[in-house]
Write an enzyme that holds these catalytic residues in place. Structure first.
Site, PDB file in Angstrom:
ATOM      1  CG  ASP A   1      -6.518  -2.780   3.039  1.00  0.00           C
ATOM      2  OD1 ASP A   1      -5.413  -2.590   3.576  1.00  0.00           O
ATOM      3  OD2 ASP A   1      -7.128  -1.911   2.380  1.00  0.00           O
TER       4      ASP A   1
ATOM      5  CB  SER B   1      -0.913   0.002   1.228  1.00  0.00           C
ATOM      6  OG  SER B   1      -1.522   1.273   1.335  1.00  0.00           O
TER       7      SER B   1
HETATM    8  C1  DX5 Z   1      -6.462   1.436   5.794  1.00  0.00           C
HETATM    9  C2  DX5 Z   1      -6.089   1.219   4.348  1.00  0.00           C
HETATM   10  C3  DX5 Z   1      -4.978   0.233   4.180  1.00  0.00           C
HETATM   11  C4  DX5 Z   1      -3.664   0.674   4.776  1.00  0.00           C
HETATM   12  C5  DX5 Z   1      -3.019  -0.588   5.314  1.00  0.00           C
HETATM   13  O1  DX5 Z   1      -7.598   2.193   5.871  1.00  0.00           O
HETATM   14  O2  DX5 Z   1      -7.183   0.739   3.596  1.00  0.00           O
HETATM   15  O3  DX5 Z   1      -4.783  -0.139   2.821  1.00  0.00           O
HETATM   16  O4  DX5 Z   1      -2.799   1.274   3.866  1.00  0.00           O
HETATM   17  O5  DX5 Z   1      -1.916  -0.228   6.069  1.00  0.00           O
HETATM   18  P1  DX5 Z   1      -1.210  -1.255   7.047  1.00  0.00           P
HETATM   19  O6  DX5 Z   1      -0.761  -2.426   6.203  1.00  0.00           O
HETATM   20  O7  DX5 Z   1      -0.070  -0.446   7.596  1.00  0.00           O
HETATM   21  O8  DX5 Z   1      -2.199  -1.672   8.067  1.00  0.00           O
HETATM   22 ZN    ZN Z   2      -6.685  -0.100   1.494  1.00  0.00          ZN
END
Ligand code: DX5
Ligand code: ZN
Length: 226
Positions: A177, A10
């Site tokens: 996610d 991401s």
């Molecule tokens: C959160 C987003 C995610 C985020 C995940 O609202 O939809 O895609 O970037 O980040 P991590 O992997 O750090 O939890």
């Molecule tokens: Zn996301």
């Protein structure tokens, strides 16, 4: 034997001052998709970036652009995101009064259509659209921020979704996610996921390329506790 996940780092966790370099790094890595989080400050309590950044990323990125719309009234913007280069467009079920119509709109633009559900939203909301979907995105944190803790109940939702997909003969991939990393990826894949989104666990790790490689080969790793 667990299959190899599709790995989608991401961009939210990347260094925005060095976006081109960060995307070139993704190009050179074994990542499959680049996940782009669009936040509007209304559906979620945070504002990230919009179609300008997606368009700029599309000029450099050679991986699939996986756009996750955490915005109200997504139907107003999906065409612009498709024009900006999005290949997968995912809308939240919670923001769509006409979810079936929204999915058709995305497909008519030539994109893969995904529906995301928040941690509290039952999987059953997808039952009558599952055959139409290319992607089901199950949020494993409350959307809005990177770096949050994985919600364990998500594993049950993955199993339920896998069952629904099998029963209905759907071709939808299951994408997870939020809070995904090497410590829980194997359990997530065992539960039936196909795609792992990983923000902090990739970009904030000491060796992001190596973390992506380890996520890709998750079935061969020693067991970790969640
Ligand atoms: C959160 C987003 C995610 C985020 C995940 O609202 O939809 O895609 O970037 O980040 P991590 O992997 O750090 O939890
Ligand atoms: Zn996301």
């Amino acid at each position: 034997m667990i299959k190899n996940p599709i790995v989608a780092p991401s961009l939210l966790a990347a260094d925005f001052l060095r976006l081109e370099e960060e995307i070139e790094f993704i190009n050179s890595s074994h990542a499959d998709w680049l996940h782009l989080d669009i936040m509007d400050g209304r559906f979620v309590p945070n504002i990230s970036f919009g179609m300008m950044v997606v368009e700029a990323a599309s000029r450099v990125c050679r991986k699939t652009l996986d756009v996750h719309l955490m915005i109200v009234e997504p139907e107003k913007y999906v065409e612009e995101f498709a024009k900006a280069g999005a290949q997968n467009i995912t809308v939240h079920a919670e923001t769509c009064s006409h979810l079936h119509r929204n999915i058709q709109q995305i497909k008519a633009l030539g994109c893969h259509a995904g529906v995301a559900i928040n941690p509290h939203t039952p999987v059953g909301i997808l039952e009558h659209v599952i055959e139409e979907l290319d992607l089901v995105l199950i949020m494993s944190v409350n959307p809005g921020f990177g770096g949050q803790k994985f919600i364990f109940e998500t594993l049950n939702k993955i199993r339920q979704t896998r069952q629904m997909i099998q029963n209905r003969n759907s071709k939808a991939l299951i994408e997870i996610d939020g809070g995904v990393g090497l410590q829980n990826a194997e359990k997530i894949m065992e539960a039936g996921a196909d795609v792992l989104v990983a923000g902090s666990s990739v970009f904030k790790s000491k060796n992001p390329a190596d973390t992506i490689n380890k996520l890709k080969s998750i079935g061969n790793l020693p067991k970790y506790d969640v």
